[in-house]
Enzyme design. Structure first.
Site, mmCIF file in Angstrom:
data_model
loop_
_atom_site.group_PDB
_atom_site.id
_atom_site.type_symbol
_atom_site.label_atom_id
_atom_site.label_comp_id
_atom_site.label_asym_id
_atom_site.label_seq_id
_atom_site.Cartn_x
_atom_site.Cartn_y
_atom_site.Cartn_z
ATOM 1 N N CYS A 151 0.857 -1.182 0.000
ATOM 2 C CA CYS A 151 0.000 0.000 0.000
ATOM 3 C C CYS A 151 0.898 1.239 0.000
ATOM 4 C CB CYS A 151 -0.897 0.012 1.235
ATOM 5 S SG CYS A 151 -1.819 1.547 1.362
ATOM 6 N N CYS A 177 -1.935 7.181 6.158
ATOM 7 C CA CYS A 177 -3.371 7.473 6.093
ATOM 8 C C CYS A 177 -4.042 7.249 7.439
ATOM 9 C CB CYS A 177 -4.041 6.669 4.990
ATOM 10 S SG CYS A 177 -4.828 5.150 5.501
ATOM 11 N N CYS A 218 -4.757 1.603 8.409
ATOM 12 C CA CYS A 218 -4.466 0.185 8.669
ATOM 13 C C CYS A 218 -3.257 0.027 9.586
ATOM 14 C CB CYS A 218 -4.239 -0.559 7.357
ATOM 15 S SG CYS A 218 -5.715 -0.627 6.349
ATOM 16 N N CYS A 222 -7.683 0.616 -2.519
ATOM 17 C CA CYS A 222 -7.365 0.374 -1.111
ATOM 18 C C CYS A 222 -7.857 -1.027 -0.819
ATOM 19 C CB CYS A 222 -8.102 1.402 -0.262
ATOM 20 S SG CYS A 222 -8.283 0.935 1.459
ATOM 21 N N GLN A 230 -23.604 0.581 8.993
ATOM 22 C CA GLN A 230 -22.367 -0.113 9.367
ATOM 23 C C GLN A 230 -21.542 -0.369 8.106
ATOM 24 O OE1 GLN A 230 -21.492 -0.680 12.452
ATOM 25 N NE2 GLN A 230 -23.377 -0.682 13.641
ATOM 26 N N GLU A 288 -33.522 7.944 17.495
ATOM 27 C CA GLU A 288 -32.324 8.326 16.751
ATOM 28 C C GLU A 288 -32.342 9.843 16.543
ATOM 29 O OE1 GLU A 288 -29.517 7.065 14.968
ATOM 30 O OE2 GLU A 288 -29.372 9.130 14.249
ATOM 31 N N ASP A 324 -26.743 1.301 20.966
ATOM 32 C CA ASP A 324 -25.626 1.246 20.010
ATOM 33 C C ASP A 324 -25.143 2.670 19.739
ATOM 34 O OD1 ASP A 324 -23.842 0.559 18.031
ATOM 35 O OD2 ASP A 324 -25.353 0.013 16.551
ATOM 36 N N CYS A 362 -18.669 0.495 19.357
ATOM 37 C CA CYS A 362 -17.482 0.520 18.499
ATOM 38 C C CYS A 362 -16.348 1.249 19.221
ATOM 39 C CB CYS A 362 -17.796 1.169 17.161
ATOM 40 S SG CYS A 362 -18.437 2.828 17.317
#
Ligand code: SAH
Length: 388
Positions: free
Chosen positions: A6, A12, A15, A89, A213, A263, A318, A345
């Site tokens: 990459c 970036c 990763c 990517c 998601q 929401e 969530d 998350c």
């Protein structure tokens, strides 16, 4: 592209685990989750992917001019607004790269300039592409700094000619000096202005502004785990807090008596109402509100000890990465549902909120399962079951 070459690796910010083999990544995340949460309960084995590549269904690029002329697509260097050139990517949907390359060519041939954040000059700010894993639908959202999009019909025609696989093109206007990618106004240049995808056997409409998601395959496993933890019998009243486009609530509606979703984002709520309709779900209602405020009002009007009041049996929550609020958690303590299923998350904010939820021994954390939604990154999704 192989994962070891990459060209913008380490810059970036995407990763962090680029050069680690996938099973080591899973081990690392498992250990981190154990460190954070094993004081509560046994941590289930992390749910990984069979193929951890090209999972991102949402792709984002910013545009700028190289040496004053050629327009290139890229992403921001971590923590800065320097644009790093980025074509393909290996964690993104493979269909996006070719579209981005051709968009650059079209912007040039239509003499469109990239927006310059410092001078405020130029039209093209961002492009977002969203793909449906099951339906194959593709939405291209072109974000501009001004409502004037010259030759927009010819532009859409030219893009469709090159990429007939695109199902909708949306012109989004973001004329504010802001970090937000997407602005408020959408104009469909081609197609219906949103995509649909299938998740856990249900169909979902996803508008440009709505949260969805980014890893659809793992989301099915995540929701499957959340529903398993809820152990619904069919007559429960269920809260879906921070419900987005209604995904968890609609999937849970088959197993529950009634579902109430809340929401903040009004576009997402519109999608949610529509999603209930297209799936013929009758036992669900959605409210556009701050989850903390909504559930606090609900608790004030529904005393769980009063038999005429509505009793909440299960809360799915969530929240975004920064977690829930004390207001929300205080209201949960008033309503005292039998079960809380917390999907997170942000493991650090989950740790903070679990402490608050368990205060005074009101709840015990019974089960925790990490789900790898973001292979090659250091991020980890977690689902936790709390019981009274
Ligand atoms: N459950 C959904 C969405 C999760 S993302 C899914 O799985 O797809 C978190 C959602 O919380 C986003 O849709 C965001 O718009 C919403 N949100 C953020 N702050 C909120 C608040 N204070 N009250 C209600 N919703 C909020």
């Amino acid at each position: 592209m192989s994962k070891t070459n990459c060209p913008i690796a380490k810059k970036c910010g995407g990763c962090q685990y680029l050069n680690m083999n996938y099973s080591d990544q899973l081990d690392k995340k498992q250990k981190q989750m154990r460190l954070l949460f094993d004081k509560y309960c046994h941590i289930e084995k992390i749910i990984g992917m069979d193929n951890p590549y090209n999972y991102r269904n949402k792709i984002h690029r910013v545009f700028h001019h190289k040496k004053g002329s050629e327009i290139i697509a890229g992403i921001y260097e971590e923590g800065t607004h320097n644009v790093l050139p980025a074509k393909e990517c290996f964690i993104e949907d493979v269909r996006a790269a070719a579209i981005i390359t051709d968009l650059c060519k079209l912007f040039s041939s239509f003499k469109m300039k990239a927006y310059n954040e410092d001078t405020g000059y130029g039209l093209i700010r961002h492009v977002m592409i969203r793909t449906g894993r099951v339906t194959g639908e593709i939405m291209v959202v072109i974000v501009t700094s001004s409502p004037v999009f010259p030759s927009k019909n010819n532009f859409a025609k030219a893009l469709m000619k090159l990429h007939p696989e695109i199902t909708t093109i949306v012109h989004n206007i973001n004329d504010k000096k802001t970090n937000m990618v997407i602005g408020k106004r959408n104009i469909s240049l081609y197609g219906k202005g949103y995509i649909e995808d299938i998740l856990c056997g249900k169909k979902f409409r996803i508008s440009p502004q709505s949260f969805y998601q980014i890893n659809s395959l793992q989301t099915e496993k995540l929701y499957g785990k959340a529903i398993e933890y809820a152990g619904l019998k069919g007559d429960e009243v269920v809260f879906d807090a921070y419900c987005g486009i209604g995904t968890i609530g609609i999937v849970a509606s088959d197993y529950a008596g009634e579902v109430i979703g809340v929401e903040l984002n009004e576009d997402a709520v519109k999608d949610a109402v529509n999603n209930a309709k297209i799936n013929n779900v009758k036992n669900i209602s959605f409210y556009a509100n701050d989850a903390g405020r909504f559930i606090t009002n609900f608790a004030a009007n529904n005393n769980p000890n009063d038999e005429n009041s509505k009793k909440i049996n299960v809360v799915f929550m969530d929240p975004p990465r920064n977690g829930s609020s004390e207001e929300f958690i205080n209201a949960v303590h008033k309503l005292m549902p039998e079960k809380v299923i917390y999907i997170s998350c942000g493991p650090d904010t989950l740790a903070r909120d679990l402490k608050l939820l368990c205060k005074g021994d009101r709840y015990k954390v019974k089960k925790i399962c990490p789900v790898d939604m973001f292979p090659f990154t250091n991020k980890c999704e977690v689902v936790a079951l709390l019981e009274k």
